[in-house]
Design a protein around this motif. Structure first.
Motif, PDB file in Angstrom:
ATOM      1  N   SER A   2      48.246 -46.445   6.828  1.00  0.00           N
ATOM      2  CA  SER A   2      49.618 -45.982   7.020  1.00  0.00           C
ATOM      3  C   SER A   2      49.710 -44.461   6.987  1.00  0.00           C
ATOM      4  O   SER A   2      50.535 -43.881   7.689  1.00  0.00           O
ATOM      5  N   THR A   5      48.705 -43.339  10.458  1.00  0.00           N
ATOM      6  CA  THR A   5      49.760 -43.666  11.416  1.00  0.00           C
ATOM      7  C   THR A   5      50.942 -42.722  11.251  1.00  0.00           C
ATOM      8  O   THR A   5      51.432 -42.149  12.230  1.00  0.00           O
ATOM      9  N   ILE A  11      49.178 -42.328  19.084  1.00  0.00           N
ATOM     10  CA  ILE A  11      48.009 -43.187  18.902  1.00  0.00           C
ATOM     11  C   ILE A  11      47.739 -43.824  20.258  1.00  0.00           C
ATOM     12  O   ILE A  11      48.607 -44.511  20.808  1.00  0.00           O
ATOM     13  N   GLU A  13      44.725 -45.691  23.040  1.00  0.00           N
ATOM     14  CA  GLU A  13      43.415 -46.212  23.409  1.00  0.00           C
ATOM     15  C   GLU A  13      43.022 -45.447  24.663  1.00  0.00           C
ATOM     16  O   GLU A  13      43.756 -45.453  25.651  1.00  0.00           O
ATOM     17  N   TYR A  40      50.171 -46.744  21.474  1.00  0.00           N
ATOM     18  CA  TYR A  40      50.731 -47.452  20.336  1.00  0.00           C
ATOM     19  C   TYR A  40      51.794 -46.630  19.632  1.00  0.00           C
ATOM     20  O   TYR A  40      52.655 -47.165  18.945  1.00  0.00           O
ATOM     21  N   LYS A  41      51.706 -45.321  19.783  1.00  0.00           N
ATOM     22  CA  LYS A  41      52.683 -44.413  19.209  1.00  0.00           C
ATOM     23  C   LYS A  41      52.696 -43.163  20.081  1.00  0.00           C
ATOM     24  O   LYS A  41      51.654 -42.732  20.558  1.00  0.00           O
ATOM     25  N   ILE A  77      39.996 -45.655  20.118  1.00  0.00           N
ATOM     26  CA  ILE A  77      41.364 -45.580  19.614  1.00  0.00           C
ATOM     27  C   ILE A  77      41.444 -44.240  18.904  1.00  0.00           C
ATOM     28  O   ILE A  77      40.622 -43.944  18.026  1.00  0.00           O
ATOM     29  N   TYR A  79      43.961 -41.565  16.850  1.00  0.00           N
ATOM     30  CA  TYR A  79      45.178 -41.126  16.183  1.00  0.00           C
ATOM     31  C   TYR A  79      45.194 -39.607  16.358  1.00  0.00           C
ATOM     32  O   TYR A  79      44.216 -38.944  16.009  1.00  0.00           O
ATOM     33  N   LEU A 132      43.703 -52.241  12.418  1.00  0.00           N
ATOM     34  CA  LEU A 132      44.488 -51.002  12.436  1.00  0.00           C
ATOM     35  C   LEU A 132      45.981 -51.252  12.260  1.00  0.00           C
ATOM     36  O   LEU A 132      46.745 -50.321  12.065  1.00  0.00           O
ATOM     37  N   ASN A 133      46.403 -52.514  12.352  1.00  0.00           N
ATOM     38  CA  ASN A 133      47.815 -52.895  12.185  1.00  0.00           C
ATOM     39  C   ASN A 133      48.735 -52.104  13.119  1.00  0.00           C
ATOM     40  O   ASN A 133      49.784 -51.626  12.711  1.00  0.00           O
ATOM     41  N   LEU A 134      48.346 -52.010  14.383  1.00  0.00           N
ATOM     42  CA  LEU A 134      49.137 -51.248  15.348  1.00  0.00           C
ATOM     43  C   LEU A 134      50.191 -52.094  16.045  1.00  0.00           C
ATOM     44  O   LEU A 134      51.146 -51.561  16.581  1.00  0.00           O
ATOM     45  N   GLU A 135      50.000 -53.355  16.089  1.00  0.00           N
ATOM     46  CA  GLU A 135      50.941 -54.207  16.852  1.00  0.00           C
ATOM     47  C   GLU A 135      51.843 -54.988  15.953  1.00  0.00           C
ATOM     48  O   GLU A 135      51.666 -55.148  14.826  1.00  0.00           O
TER      49      GLU A 135
END
Length: 135
Positions: A2, A5, A11, A13, A40-41, A77, A79, A132-135
């Protein structure tokens, strides 16, 4: 994860399609141009330029913090944060959040993730995109 993130502007790919290494005040840097396959972000963009410390310059490979720079063909990936600094060649680029902690190369053979920061206990367990808890 976190902290990475939250501290990142974007973030993505990515897949590196070009890179250029250069020297600035005695330090080697590389700017890699990468196609954004997934975001993703951050904003939805087609390509991103990523600035990293190190690279191949004058036939010598420079590696900092045991993390080599992205190379042409690499998928990862990333960040990232917008670069703010004096390097003319780096204007408009992004840097990896946490110097190298926010970079996870994708192993094409099995789709697993390889963290650049293997000495970070929290990141040692990252092996798949779901980690990675991105989705």
């Amino acid at each position: 994860m976190s902290k990475l993130t939250y501290g990142s502007d974007a973030i993505y790919e990515v897949e590196v399609n070009d890179s250029k290494s250069f020297e600035y005040e005695g330090v080697i840097f590389t700017v890699s141009n990468a196609i954004v396959n997934e975001h993703y972000k951050g904003g939805s963009i087609d390509t991103v330029n990523i600035l990293e410390t190190g690279g191949n310059y004058n036939n010598t490979e420079y590696v900092f913090e045991d993390s080599s720079v992205l190379k042409i063909g690499d998928k990862a990936i990333v960040y990232s944060e917008k670069y703010e600094g004096p390097i003319p060649e780096a204007q408009g680029t992004y840097v990896v959040t946490g110097a190298y902690q926010g970079k996870f190369e994708i192993d094409e053979a099995n789709g697993s993730l390889i963290p650049a920061a293997v000495d970070q206990e929290e990141l040692k367990e990252v092996r798949a995109l779901t980690d990675l808890n991105l989705e």
